[in-house]
Scaffold this active site. Structure first.
Site, PDB file in Angstrom:
ATOM      1  N   ARG A  18      -4.046 -18.624   5.406  1.00 40.66           N
ATOM      2  CA  ARG A  18      -2.896 -17.894   5.915  1.00 40.66           C
ATOM      3  C   ARG A  18      -3.108 -17.430   7.367  1.00 40.66           C
ATOM      4  O   ARG A  18      -3.506 -18.225   8.223  1.00 40.66           O
ATOM      5  CB  ARG A  18      -2.557 -16.736   4.955  1.00 40.66           C
ATOM      6  CG  ARG A  18      -2.131 -17.247   3.561  1.00 40.66           C
ATOM      7  CD  ARG A  18      -2.091 -16.145   2.510  1.00 40.66           C
ATOM      8  NE  ARG A  18      -1.139 -15.103   2.842  1.00 40.66           N
ATOM      9  CZ  ARG A  18       0.161 -15.137   2.528  1.00 40.66           C
ATOM     10  NH1 ARG A  18       0.676 -16.167   1.871  1.00 40.66           N
ATOM     11  NH2 ARG A  18       0.956 -14.136   2.862  1.00 40.66           N
ATOM     12  N   ASP A 144      -0.562  -3.119  10.481  1.00 40.85           N
ATOM     13  CA  ASP A 144       0.694  -3.469   9.821  1.00 40.85           C
ATOM     14  C   ASP A 144       1.759  -2.538  10.396  1.00 40.85           C
ATOM     15  O   ASP A 144       1.462  -1.374  10.690  1.00 40.85           O
ATOM     16  CB  ASP A 144       0.578  -3.249   8.299  1.00 40.85           C
ATOM     17  CG  ASP A 144       1.712  -3.898   7.514  1.00 40.85           C
ATOM     18  OD1 ASP A 144       2.880  -3.470   7.703  1.00 40.85           O
ATOM     19  OD2 ASP A 144       1.459  -4.809   6.722  1.00 40.85           O
ATOM     20  N   TYR A 157      -1.514   1.275   0.179  1.00 42.50           N
ATOM     21  CA  TYR A 157      -1.679   0.275   1.231  1.00 42.50           C
ATOM     22  C   TYR A 157      -1.267   0.845   2.579  1.00 42.50           C
ATOM     23  O   TYR A 157      -1.992   0.681   3.576  1.00 42.50           O
ATOM     24  CB  TYR A 157      -0.847  -0.965   0.904  1.00 42.50           C
ATOM     25  CG  TYR A 157      -0.773  -1.965   2.037  1.00 42.50           C
ATOM     26  CD1 TYR A 157      -1.817  -2.855   2.261  1.00 42.50           C
ATOM     27  CD2 TYR A 157       0.332  -2.009   2.879  1.00 42.50           C
ATOM     28  CE1 TYR A 157      -1.763  -3.762   3.300  1.00 42.50           C
ATOM     29  CE2 TYR A 157       0.400  -2.918   3.927  1.00 42.50           C
ATOM     30  CZ  TYR A 157      -0.650  -3.790   4.137  1.00 42.50           C
ATOM     31  OH  TYR A 157      -0.588  -4.683   5.181  1.00 42.50           O
TER      32      TYR A 157
END
Length: 249
Positions: A18, A144, A157
């Site tokens: 990925r 993120d 997360y």
């Protein structure tokens, strides 16, 4: 990268698949020697290494380790240096990602999510620091967009990535001026391959992305290469690679 000096050596965690594999390919294409870390994806890592070594023999090595076991992290760094003679860059890419709804969070989820997304990057960076100081190297952490704008149902997360965002800036303070530390915060790049986001959820994300589409792994990889190799006056920064999604989340 200059051919007059030894090819730089980069360690990419979770580099077999990925986004990690895209980072490995892009770094290799820029002339770097690359250590590809994997945990379970040994076959994919070996296939990637074989592909790239066919182009430039001896330029890629595969190293397997469980990053949740912090005791093995110094040995992982030592193995890279033993193989290539130096370390110029570290990409903390390996990550666990799964939902943790309120009322169902437990210690195992905490250990996995915080361990892979925050604890491992911290202790791996600490192990790598002496070698990076010697080469005036660089660290890039894969953060993120939800580190700052949490995603419903993914509290642990998001908290772990928020910690990684803070750690990125803290390490820039601790390791400067010799070592630069930055982060890349992807948005919708590749959907998880375990069905966490059904088509309706994917469509909702795309509708809130200013560029109106999902990004490619190479979008992240190009930004990582820029920060590692072409940004000598950038440190302590987080660059969002999200098609503008975080501009109006």
């Amino acid at each position: 990268m200059s051919s007059a000096s030894p090819a730089p050596v980069m360690l990419v965690t979770g580099g077999a698949r990925r986004v990690g594999a895209a980072i490995v390919r892009r770094l290799h294409g820029e002339g770097a020697r690359v250590a590809v870390h994997c945990r379970h994806s040994r076959d994919e890592a070996e296939a990637l290494a074989a592909e790239l070594n066919a182009r430039r023999p001896g330029s890629v090595a595969v190293l397997q380790a469980d990053l949740l076991d912090t005791a093995v992290l110094p040995a992982l760094v030592s193995a890279v240096v033993a193989r290539f003679g130096r370390l110029d860059g570290l990409v903390n890419n390996a990550s666990s990602f799964f939902p943790t709804p309120m009322g169902r969070m437990d210690e195992a989820a905490w250990t996995d999510l915080v361990g892979s997304n925050l604890k491992a990057p911290l202790f791996l960076s600490q192990a790598a620091a002496p070698h990076l100081l010697a080469t005036r190297g660089s660290i890039v952490n894969i953060v993120d967009v939800h580190a700052e704008r949490p995603l419903h149902g993914y509290a642990l997360y998001c908290a772990a990535k928020a910690g990684l965002l803070g750690l990125t800036r803290a390490l820039a303070v601790e390791l400067g001026p010799a070592v630069r530390v930055n982060g890349v915060a992807p948005g919708a790049i590749e959907w998880p391959d375990d069905g966490q986001f059904p088509p309706a959820a994917q469509d909702a994300v795309v509708r809130h992305t200013l560029l109106g589409r999902v990004g490619e792994p190479d979008d992240v990889a190009r930004t990582v290469v820029f920060l590692l190799c072409n940004a000598p006056y950038i440190t302590g920064q987080i660059i969002a690679v999200d098609g503008g999604r975080s501009a109006h989340l």
